[in-house]
Scaffold this active site. Structure first.
Site, PDB file in Angstrom:
ATOM      1  N   LYS A 124       0.838  -1.207   0.000  1.00  0.00           N
ATOM      2  CA  LYS A 124       0.000   0.000   0.000  1.00  0.00           C
ATOM      3  C   LYS A 124       0.869   1.252   0.000  1.00  0.00           C
ATOM      4  O   LYS A 124       0.586   2.220  -0.721  1.00  0.00           O
ATOM      5  CB  LYS A 124      -0.917   0.004   1.219  1.00  0.00           C
ATOM      6  CG  LYS A 124      -2.040  -1.007   1.154  1.00  0.00           C
ATOM      7  CD  LYS A 124      -2.904  -0.936   2.402  1.00  0.00           C
ATOM      8  CE  LYS A 124      -4.009  -1.985   2.360  1.00  0.00           C
ATOM      9  NZ  LYS A 124      -4.812  -1.991   3.601  1.00  0.00           N
ATOM     10  N   THR A 128     -11.472  -2.548  12.108  1.00  0.00           N
ATOM     11  CA  THR A 128     -12.059  -3.157  13.306  1.00  0.00           C
ATOM     12  C   THR A 128     -13.069  -4.201  12.816  1.00  0.00           C
ATOM     13  O   THR A 128     -14.278  -3.977  12.877  1.00  0.00           O
ATOM     14  CB  THR A 128     -12.745  -2.115  14.206  1.00  0.00           C
ATOM     15  OG1 THR A 128     -13.629  -1.295  13.408  1.00  0.00           O
ATOM     16  CG2 THR A 128     -11.725  -1.226  14.884  1.00  0.00           C
ATOM     17  N   THR A 171     -14.303   2.428  13.294  1.00  0.00           N
ATOM     18  CA  THR A 171     -15.602   2.232  13.918  1.00  0.00           C
ATOM     19  C   THR A 171     -15.434   1.403  15.183  1.00  0.00           C
ATOM     20  O   THR A 171     -14.971   0.255  15.135  1.00  0.00           O
ATOM     21  CB  THR A 171     -16.564   1.523  12.947  1.00  0.00           C
ATOM     22  OG1 THR A 171     -16.713   2.325  11.771  1.00  0.00           O
ATOM     23  CG2 THR A 171     -17.929   1.314  13.592  1.00  0.00           C
ATOM     24  N   GLU A 231     -18.125   2.201   0.249  1.00  0.00           N
ATOM     25  CA  GLU A 231     -17.008   1.401  -0.248  1.00  0.00           C
ATOM     26  C   GLU A 231     -16.627   1.755  -1.682  1.00  0.00           C
ATOM     27  O   GLU A 231     -15.449   1.748  -2.041  1.00  0.00           O
ATOM     28  CB  GLU A 231     -17.390  -0.080  -0.152  1.00  0.00           C
ATOM     29  CG  GLU A 231     -16.263  -1.037  -0.454  1.00  0.00           C
ATOM     30  CD  GLU A 231     -16.692  -2.483  -0.254  1.00  0.00           C
ATOM     31  OE1 GLU A 231     -15.912  -3.381  -0.607  1.00  0.00           O
ATOM     32  OE2 GLU A 231     -17.810  -2.713   0.254  1.00  0.00           O
ATOM     33  N   ASN A 266     -25.268   3.416  10.659  1.00  0.00           N
ATOM     34  CA  ASN A 266     -25.209   2.137   9.957  1.00  0.00           C
ATOM     35  C   ASN A 266     -26.335   1.192  10.373  1.00  0.00           C
ATOM     36  O   ASN A 266     -26.874   0.449   9.549  1.00  0.00           O
ATOM     37  CB  ASN A 266     -23.856   1.472  10.190  1.00  0.00           C
ATOM     38  CG  ASN A 266     -22.773   2.059   9.309  1.00  0.00           C
ATOM     39  OD1 ASN A 266     -23.033   2.961   8.515  1.00  0.00           O
ATOM     40  ND2 ASN A 266     -21.557   1.572   9.440  1.00  0.00           N
ATOM     41  N   ASN A 307     -37.042  -5.252   2.520  1.00  0.00           N
ATOM     42  CA  ASN A 307     -36.958  -6.647   2.093  1.00  0.00           C
ATOM     43  C   ASN A 307     -38.129  -7.452   2.639  1.00  0.00           C
ATOM     44  O   ASN A 307     -38.652  -8.347   1.963  1.00  0.00           O
ATOM     45  CB  ASN A 307     -35.634  -7.262   2.538  1.00  0.00           C
ATOM     46  CG  ASN A 307     -34.535  -7.051   1.511  1.00  0.00           C
ATOM     47  OD1 ASN A 307     -34.791  -7.047   0.310  1.00  0.00           O
ATOM     48  ND2 ASN A 307     -33.311  -6.894   1.977  1.00  0.00           N
ATOM     49  N   CYS A 321     -19.424  -2.584   5.792  1.00  0.00           N
ATOM     50  CA  CYS A 321     -19.819  -2.002   7.084  1.00  0.00           C
ATOM     51  C   CYS A 321     -21.102  -2.547   7.693  1.00  0.00           C
ATOM     52  O   CYS A 321     -21.116  -2.918   8.870  1.00  0.00           O
ATOM     53  CB  CYS A 321     -19.931  -0.492   6.935  1.00  0.00           C
ATOM     54  SG  CYS A 321     -18.360   0.316   6.544  1.00  0.00           S
ATOM     55  N   LYS A 378     -21.169  -6.241   9.369  1.00  0.00           N
ATOM     56  CA  LYS A 378     -20.236  -6.390  10.493  1.00  0.00           C
ATOM     57  C   LYS A 378     -20.613  -5.473  11.660  1.00  0.00           C
ATOM     58  O   LYS A 378     -20.529  -5.874  12.819  1.00  0.00           O
ATOM     59  CB  LYS A 378     -18.795  -6.127  10.049  1.00  0.00           C
ATOM     60  CG  LYS A 378     -18.360  -4.683   9.955  1.00  0.00           C
ATOM     61  CD  LYS A 378     -16.887  -4.560   9.661  1.00  0.00           C
ATOM     62  CE  LYS A 378     -16.421  -3.104   9.730  1.00  0.00           C
ATOM     63  NZ  LYS A 378     -16.433  -2.575  11.120  1.00  0.00           N
TER      64      LYS A 378
END
Length: 294
Positions: A35, A66, A103, A140, A193, A204, A245, A248
């Site tokens: 990186k 995390t 987070t 993302e 989130n 849904n 995100c 998790k």
């Protein structure tokens, strides 16, 4: 201002590159040498270790992962970073604001990270160095664009001086800046989130009901989304929420709440619906039996 990034993944790179585009001098560090090599090839400056990042900055952002493992949040990376940063702060005469972007559950900064910084540095938070919690709200697929065009900036501050410095860093950004406590900032990130996850699972469940009744769920969702209080995000039923995100953070917060002696019934239902929609088309589940007590 001089800024260092510890943890140069998706969040770290978006944060560092975004601040660089706003005129700040940014130094990147990561344990992944590939990186750092890629960042150098793009013209950015990198640090070989945490000490170099600490010694050449005014604000240090901690952007390490995390992850959620076995439905529990794994804090070892952010805890290890706090230890290393604390050791690097030892003997440093500059006031560095250590700012966590990772987070983490409420109370983590104050009860776990801040003590590690003080213990390993031998210094006093708020006197010799600053501490802030500055949660990220990055998607993302578009992290840099989201960083450059924020809807709000949350500054959780240990004390006023740290918050002042971080607010100055963000002075070019044209959005509302909310300054609050460390715990409130941590909770704001999770609440965002968790609500998005709940919204997707809600639609849904509507999608599955519509399928059983031969109703066009797309028309239902589109019409409902026209209510300005609701909006379009997350209304397209038929797909579970995924990404880095939402799954998790939902699992980690449920575990966190359970450990606190709470019983987050709604969040558990959100997770259940997300699992159900994953199998809805291939294996139609048996009807759920809901407790009369709920």
């Amino acid at each position: 201002m001089k800024v260092s990034i510890v943890g140069s993944g998706v969040v770290g790179q978006a944060t560092g590159i975004g601040l660089s585009l706003n005129g700040h001098k940014v130094l990147f560090h990561d344990i992944d040498r590939d990186k750092l090599r890629c960042l150098r090839e793009k013209g950015y400056t990198t640090a070989e270790d945490v000490a170099e990042a600490v010694n050449n900055t005014e604000v240090l952002f901690v952007c390490v992962p995390t992850p959620t493992i076995d439905e529990k949040i794994e804090l070892k990376y952010v805890l290890d970073s706090a230890k290393k940063i604390g050791s690097a702060l030892k003997g440093n005469k500059k006031f560095v604001v250590v700012t966590f972007r990772s987070t983490i559950p409420p109370e983590t900064t104050r009860t776990k990270l801040l003590p590690l910084l003080e213990y390993n540095s031998g210094l006093k938070a708020g006197v010799n160095f600053g501490v802030c919690m500055n949660p990220e709200f990055l998607r993302e697929k578009t992290p840099l664009d989201d960083f450059l065009n924020p809807s709000r900036i949350i500054i959780g501050e240990f004390e006023e001086k740290s918050g002042d410095i971080l607010e100055k860093l963000y002075s070019r950004f044209r959005c509302r800046i909310i300054r609050t406590s460390l715990e409130t900032a941590e909770m704001i990130k999770y609440t965002s989130n968790l609500f998005l996850a709940a919204k997707i699972s809600f639609f849904n469940e509507i999608y599955m009901v519509c399928k059983e009744l031969n109703i066009d769920s797309k028309v239902v969702s589109e019409a409902v989304s026209l209510d300005p209080r609701i909006g379009k995000y997350g209304i397209e039923g038929g797909r579970p929420f995924g990404g880095m995100c939402l799954p998790k953070d939902l699992a980690a917060f449920i575990e966190f709440a359970d450990l606190k002696g709470l019983n987050p019934i709604l969040l558990k239902a959100v997770e259940e619906v997300n699992q159900e929609i994953s199998f809805y088309h291939s294996i139609k589940p048996e009807p759920r039996i809901r407790s009369k007590e709920v």
